[in-house]
Design a protein around this motif. Structure first.
Motif, PDB file in Angstrom:
ATOM      1  N   ARG A  17       0.829  -1.208   0.000  1.00  0.00           N
ATOM      2  CA  ARG A  17       0.000   0.000   0.000  1.00  0.00           C
ATOM      3  C   ARG A  17       0.859   1.252   0.000  1.00  0.00           C
ATOM      4  N   HIS A 106      -7.368   0.515  -1.575  1.00  0.00           N
ATOM      5  CA  HIS A 106      -8.306  -0.392  -2.240  1.00  0.00           C
ATOM      6  C   HIS A 106      -7.545  -1.458  -3.031  1.00  0.00           C
ATOM      7  N   MET A 109      -5.918  -3.957  -0.634  1.00  0.00           N
ATOM      8  CA  MET A 109      -6.877  -4.907  -0.053  1.00  0.00           C
ATOM      9  C   MET A 109      -7.241  -6.004  -1.054  1.00  0.00           C
ATOM     10  N   ASN A 163     -13.008   3.248   1.086  1.00  0.00           N
ATOM     11  CA  ASN A 163     -12.783   3.781   2.430  1.00  0.00           C
ATOM     12  C   ASN A 163     -13.759   4.921   2.724  1.00  0.00           C
ATOM     13  N   LEU A 367      -6.780  -2.299   6.694  1.00  0.00           N
ATOM     14  CA  LEU A 367      -6.483  -3.172   5.554  1.00  0.00           C
ATOM     15  C   LEU A 367      -6.944  -4.615   5.785  1.00  0.00           C
ATOM     16  N   GLY A 370     -10.696  -5.117   5.262  1.00  0.00           N
ATOM     17  CA  GLY A 370     -11.107  -5.123   3.866  1.00  0.00           C
ATOM     18  C   GLY A 370     -10.801  -6.441   3.187  1.00  0.00           C
ATOM     19  N   VAL A 371      -9.633  -7.000   3.466  1.00  0.00           N
ATOM     20  CA  VAL A 371      -9.266  -8.291   2.880  1.00  0.00           C
ATOM     21  C   VAL A 371     -10.232  -9.371   3.339  1.00  0.00           C
TER      22      VAL A 371
END
Length: 384
Positions: A17, A106, A109, A163, A367, A370-371
């Motif tokens: 990231r 994004h 993730m 986000n 993070l 989101g994953v």
């Protein structure tokens, strides 16, 4: 699938990231980012397609249990043409280009989800990983669609996660129906007759016409649209002249038009054209108006939004899954995908300053959430 079984290397994810953040690229110029994404997918033995819609990348993971549904997960990759004013160690190394909307997060993730699926293929169905260029200009989704992404990869549903600084970290938001407004860039060109400032009677003054337009256009929402509807018209730039004693021959205005309803959107466009025609007549200037880089409203499909919320309950905890909040006046060209296939667009709370703020930075602490959401959602929908 329990969220604690998701394979996440948090150090690798954060490093990815921050590398993307430090090396931002604007719309359709995401060459380094695309190469990084493709290299990671290939290193993880994921079927990889590059050059989709220009600089887009698509990864495909087939489950080992055979036939099932095909679920697409999408992340945007492009940065903004603006200067970063924050001072993180990973700040942008490119002047005037900045990941001020969190697309670096994004992308990271979705790469995290890809890494998990590369080593955990014990499921039925297929996961399609869509890394989209050019969301900020509104052209990337249509470019991928024009490149036949739907039929080439045959996905049944598509989902995206963005986000949300206005939600605290550890929260999740998704609505049934409208999530984001439509957006049209409004471009108005005014052509008159220039001349000396001491002899205005010999000119057709486009500055005067521009001033009248700025005021008159405020009535589009306040005096044309039903007060119960949500609509916004903002003029963001005015360009005219270069000297104090010269009346220029040209002026230009640009702005944005936003709505949640297509009939309201059409009504506003019609009224803008009418106002421009009227001011052109009174000012004796030629005025043209165009609507560019347009995206329709982002409208979630009910079944898919409910599925996203159900999966999120297991990850975030039911009290942290928000289902009743005001749709945002921001826009997203993910809406183009939702016009053609069922799906949903969801929000991941992260706190901090709002998107497009010069000191914005993606919150690395969210993070893993989101994953886990991407992985759990894909498995849930593949099996649906």
């Amino acid at each position: 699938m329990k969220t604690n079984t998701v394979d996440i290397d948090i150090d690798e994810l954060v490093a990815l990231r921050r590398d993307i953040h430090a090396n931002p690229e604007v719309a359709f110029d995401e060459h380094r980012t695309s190469e990084l994404v493709a290299a990671k997918l290939q290193a993880w033995n994921i079927e990889t397609h590059t050059g989709v819609g220009g600089t887009g990348v698509v990864g495909v993971v087939h489950g080992l249990r055979g036939k099932g549904r095909t679920i697409a997960l999408r992340a945007d990759m492009d940065a903004l043409p603006m200067q970063e004013e924050g001072v993180p160690m990973h700040r942008s190394q490119r002047a005037g280009v900045f990941h001020g909307c969190g697309h670096d997060g994004h992308t990271a993730m979705l790469l995290g989800a890809a890494r998990h699926f590369s080593g955990h293929r014990d499921f039925a169905g297929t996961v399609v990983l869509v890394f989209q260029p050019a969301e900020e200009t509104g052209g990337g989704a249509n470019a991928m669609l024009a490149d036949d992404i739907e039929t080439r990869f045959g996905y049944d549903e598509i989902y995206a996660l963005h986000n949300a600084p206005h939600f605290p970290p550890g929260t999740f938001g998704v609505l049934d129906g409208a999530m984001l407004a439509s957006c049209d860039e409004v471009v108005i060109d005014i052509h008159g007759v220039g001349g000396h400032g001491s002899a205005p009677e010999k000119t057709k003054d486009p500055v005067m016409a521009a001033a009248q337009l700025i005021c008159a256009l405020q009535t589009v929402v306040s005096r044309t649209i039903d007060p119960s509807a949500t609509a916004v018209l903002s003029i963001g730039s005015v360009h005219a002249g270069s000297a104090p004693n010269v009346i220029p021959s040209h002026a230009a205005l640009t702005g944005t038009l936003r709505a949640f309803d297509e009939s309201v959107r059409a009504q506003m466009k019609s009224r803008i054209r009418t106002i421009c025609e009227g001011i052109a007549m009174t000012s004796e200037c030629a005025i043209s108006v165009a609507f560019r880089n347009s995206s329709p409203a982002t409208i979630n499909h009910r079944e898919q939004a409910q599925a996203a919320a159900r999966v999120a309950n297991d990850i975030f905890g039911a009290p942290s899954v928000l289902r009743d909040f005001a749709p945002l006046n921001g826009s997203e060209d993910f809406s183009e995908f939702l016009l053609r296939r069922p799906g949903a667009y969801a929000l991941l709370g992260q706190g901090g300053v709002y998107c497009h703020h010069p000191e914005f930075d993606f919150n690395d602490e969210v993070l893993p959430l989101g994953v886990r959401f991407f992985v759990a959602l894909a498995l849930d929908r593949c099996a649906a």
